[in-house]
Enzyme design. Structure first.
Site, PDB file in Angstrom:
ATOM      1  N   SER A 156       7.090  20.358  12.087  1.00 33.79           N
ATOM      2  CA  SER A 156       7.313  18.995  11.589  1.00 33.79           C
ATOM      3  C   SER A 156       7.667  19.079  10.100  1.00 33.79           C
ATOM      4  O   SER A 156       7.296  20.049   9.427  1.00 33.79           O
ATOM      5  CB  SER A 156       6.027  18.178  11.738  1.00 33.79           C
ATOM      6  N   TYR A 169      -3.133  16.802  10.412  1.00 34.61           N
ATOM      7  CA  TYR A 169      -1.830  17.010  11.062  1.00 34.61           C
ATOM      8  C   TYR A 169      -0.949  17.888  10.160  1.00 34.61           C
ATOM      9  O   TYR A 169      -0.334  18.845  10.622  1.00 34.61           O
ATOM     10  CB  TYR A 169      -1.168  15.657  11.327  1.00 34.61           C
TER      11      TYR A 169
HETATM   12  P1  NAP Z   1       4.483  12.651  22.232  1.00 30.51           P
HETATM   13  O1  NAP Z   1       5.480  11.601  22.547  1.00 30.51           O
HETATM   14  O2  NAP Z   1       3.070  12.238  21.985  1.00 30.51           O
HETATM   15  O3  NAP Z   1       4.516  13.784  23.361  1.00 30.51           O
HETATM   16  C1  NAP Z   1       3.675  14.907  23.259  1.00 30.51           C
HETATM   17  C2  NAP Z   1       3.377  15.428  24.644  1.00 30.51           C
HETATM   18  O4  NAP Z   1       2.452  16.522  24.515  1.00 30.51           O
HETATM   19  C3  NAP Z   1       2.723  14.384  25.537  1.00 30.51           C
HETATM   20  O5  NAP Z   1       3.299  14.437  26.812  1.00 30.51           O
HETATM   21  C4  NAP Z   1       1.269  14.810  25.537  1.00 30.51           C
HETATM   22  O6  NAP Z   1       0.571  14.431  26.688  1.00 30.51           O
HETATM   23  C5  NAP Z   1       1.413  16.315  25.461  1.00 30.51           C
HETATM   24  N1  NAP Z   1       0.154  16.924  25.058  1.00 30.51           N
HETATM   25  C6  NAP Z   1      -0.772  16.425  24.201  1.00 30.51           C
HETATM   26  N2  NAP Z   1      -1.826  17.259  24.140  1.00 30.51           N
HETATM   27  C7  NAP Z   1      -1.561  18.294  24.957  1.00 30.51           C
HETATM   28  C8  NAP Z   1      -2.285  19.445  25.326  1.00 30.51           C
HETATM   29  N3  NAP Z   1      -3.513  19.679  24.824  1.00 30.51           N
HETATM   30  N4  NAP Z   1      -1.735  20.300  26.211  1.00 30.51           N
HETATM   31  C9  NAP Z   1      -0.510  20.067  26.738  1.00 30.51           C
HETATM   32  N5  NAP Z   1       0.232  18.971  26.435  1.00 30.51           N
HETATM   33  C10 NAP Z   1      -0.297  18.098  25.547  1.00 30.51           C
HETATM   34  O7  NAP Z   1       4.938  13.464  20.934  1.00 30.51           O
HETATM   35  P2  NAP Z   1       6.419  13.826  20.399  1.00 30.51           P
HETATM   36  O8  NAP Z   1       6.754  12.864  19.350  1.00 30.51           O
HETATM   37  O9  NAP Z   1       7.329  14.057  21.526  1.00 30.51           O
HETATM   38  O10 NAP Z   1       6.059  15.188  19.666  1.00 30.51           O
HETATM   39  C11 NAP Z   1       6.323  16.473  20.240  1.00 30.51           C
HETATM   40  C12 NAP Z   1       6.087  17.523  19.172  1.00 30.51           C
HETATM   41  O11 NAP Z   1       6.950  17.251  18.063  1.00 30.51           O
HETATM   42  C13 NAP Z   1       4.676  17.524  18.608  1.00 30.51           C
HETATM   43  O12 NAP Z   1       4.284  18.844  18.305  1.00 30.51           O
HETATM   44  C14 NAP Z   1       4.816  16.724  17.340  1.00 30.51           C
HETATM   45  O13 NAP Z   1       3.818  17.046  16.383  1.00 30.51           O
HETATM   46  C15 NAP Z   1       6.185  17.142  16.889  1.00 30.51           C
HETATM   47  N6  NAP Z   1       6.832  16.207  15.976  1.00 30.51           N
HETATM   48  C16 NAP Z   1       7.123  14.923  16.340  1.00 30.51           C
HETATM   49  C17 NAP Z   1       7.764  14.079  15.439  1.00 30.51           C
HETATM   50  C18 NAP Z   1       8.134  12.662  15.760  1.00 30.51           C
HETATM   51  O14 NAP Z   1       8.615  11.946  14.852  1.00 30.51           O
HETATM   52  N7  NAP Z   1       7.990  12.190  16.996  1.00 30.51           N
HETATM   53  C19 NAP Z   1       8.093  14.539  14.166  1.00 30.51           C
HETATM   54  C20 NAP Z   1       7.778  15.838  13.819  1.00 30.51           C
HETATM   55  C21 NAP Z   1       7.155  16.668  14.740  1.00 30.51           C
HETATM   56  P3  NAP Z   1      -0.318  13.051  26.653  1.00 30.51           P
HETATM   57  O15 NAP Z   1       0.606  11.975  26.193  1.00 30.51           O
HETATM   58  O16 NAP Z   1      -0.752  12.912  28.050  1.00 30.51           O
HETATM   59  O17 NAP Z   1      -1.423  13.312  25.691  1.00 30.51           O
END
Ligand code: NAP
Length: 265
Positions: A156, A169
């Site tokens: 991130s 985070y």
């Molecule tokens: P998201 O919409 O919350 O999706 C994350 C997924 O990971 C969900 O399906 C969640 O399942 C699953 N998950 C959570 N805990 C887990 C575990 N212990 N084991 C296996 N799966 C698990 O998040 P996203 O925005 O797509 O983010 C994906 C990645 O990108 C993350 O690492 C996040 O930190 C990073 N990121 C995101 C952004 C952003 O702006 N969105 C920016 C920078 C980095 P549940 O929903 O069932 O918990």
């Protein structure tokens, strides 16, 4: 890359958001995709991991679902053993699963409980999943099963950007950034590239709760490219890494942030 129809990719946290986008793209690229999520209900094909599997299959691709909590050592072991038993190869590991703190709390007030939860899912989980998967990748690379296995960590912009209301985070993502360098260094002798992909502000269920705040910041000029990032923006970079286009850049971070990281005056 071997013949695309043979290749296998494992994407953690692929039931929604960025992971879903990556799984879809890799399926289009020809991988059999192991769609991991912590919640996965075979009865629910309208959302979550089984929706991703169904959508990939409807488009003519191949996917399986593996339910596992990446913060659990037992689940990590079971998932890697499943891939070994079912496919006997892993061409691309994408450490994507991650969580935000349940509640944003000022660093002067935030709890150890939240710190432990976020660190164990965002850093310890991918760190040790990679250790386990990499040992297998080395075997498969040495016996010629897989030409060049590759590993991606989704970190991130929080790896280098201070948000004191979610310090745990930021610390977890800075740790991911170092994990990439460590594994890239250690696995270089086997020719296994390890890269960091650093998303900016991407529209997913994770950020939907703060959409109003970021809509305003983006409209006011926070990003040179005045739009939210999309899961597909991140997925295209992972796709290029999977193709081998960035192999010589092992250990490096690619930001997908609409220019967020540019210092401006
Ligand atoms: P998201 O919409 O919350 O999706 C994350 C997924 O990971 C969900 O399906 C969640 O399942 C699953 N998950 C959570 N805990 C887990 C575990 N212990 N084991 C296996 N799966 C698990 O998040 P996203 O925005 O797509 O983010 C994906 C990645 O990108 C993350 O690492 C996040 O930190 C990073 N990121 C995101 C952004 C952003 O702006 N969105 C920016 C920078 C980095 P549940 O929903 O069932 O918990």
């Amino acid at each position: 890359m071997s013949e695309p129809e043979e290749c296998v990719a494992l994407v953690t946290g692929a039931g929604q958001g960025i992971g879903r986008g990556i799984a879809m793209q890799l399926a289009r690229d020809g991988y059999t995709v192991v769609v991991n999520d912590v919640v996965a209900d075979p009865q629910d094909t309208a959302s979550g991991a089984y929706e991703v599997k169904r959508t990939i299959e409807q488009a003519g691709g191949r996917a399986v679902v593996f339910k596992a909590d990446i913060s659990s050592p037992r689940d990590r072991e079971a998932m890697v053993e499943y891939v070994a038993g079912e496919f006997a190869r892993l061409d691309l590991l994408v450490n994507n699963a991650g969580v935000a703190p349940k509640e944003r709390m000022d660093i002067l007030e935030a709890t150890e409980e939240s710190y432990d939860r976020v660190m164990s899912i965002n850093l310890k989980g991918p760190y040790f999943l990679t250790q386990r998967a990499a040992r297998r990748m080395v075997q498969w690379q040495e016996d010629g099963t897989v030409g060049t296995p590759r590993i991606v960590f989704i970190s991130s912009i929080s790896a280098y950007t201070s948000s004191p209301s979610r310090g745990e985070y930021c610390v977890s993502k800075a740790g991911v950034s170092m994990a990439v360098k460590l594994y890239a260094d250690r696995l270089a002798e086997y020719g296994i590239p390890v890269l960091e992909v650093r998303p900016g502000i991407i529209l997913t269920p994770m950020t939907s709760v703060v959409k109003g705040k970021y809509d305003k910041l983006i409209a006011e000029g926070l990003l040179p490219l005045k739009r939210w990032g999309r899961p597909e923006d991140v997925a295209r970079v992972v796709s290029a890494i999977g193709r081998g286009d960035l192999d010589y850049s092992t250990g490096q971070a690619i930001e997908v942030g609409g220019g967020f990281g540019i210092r401006r005056l």
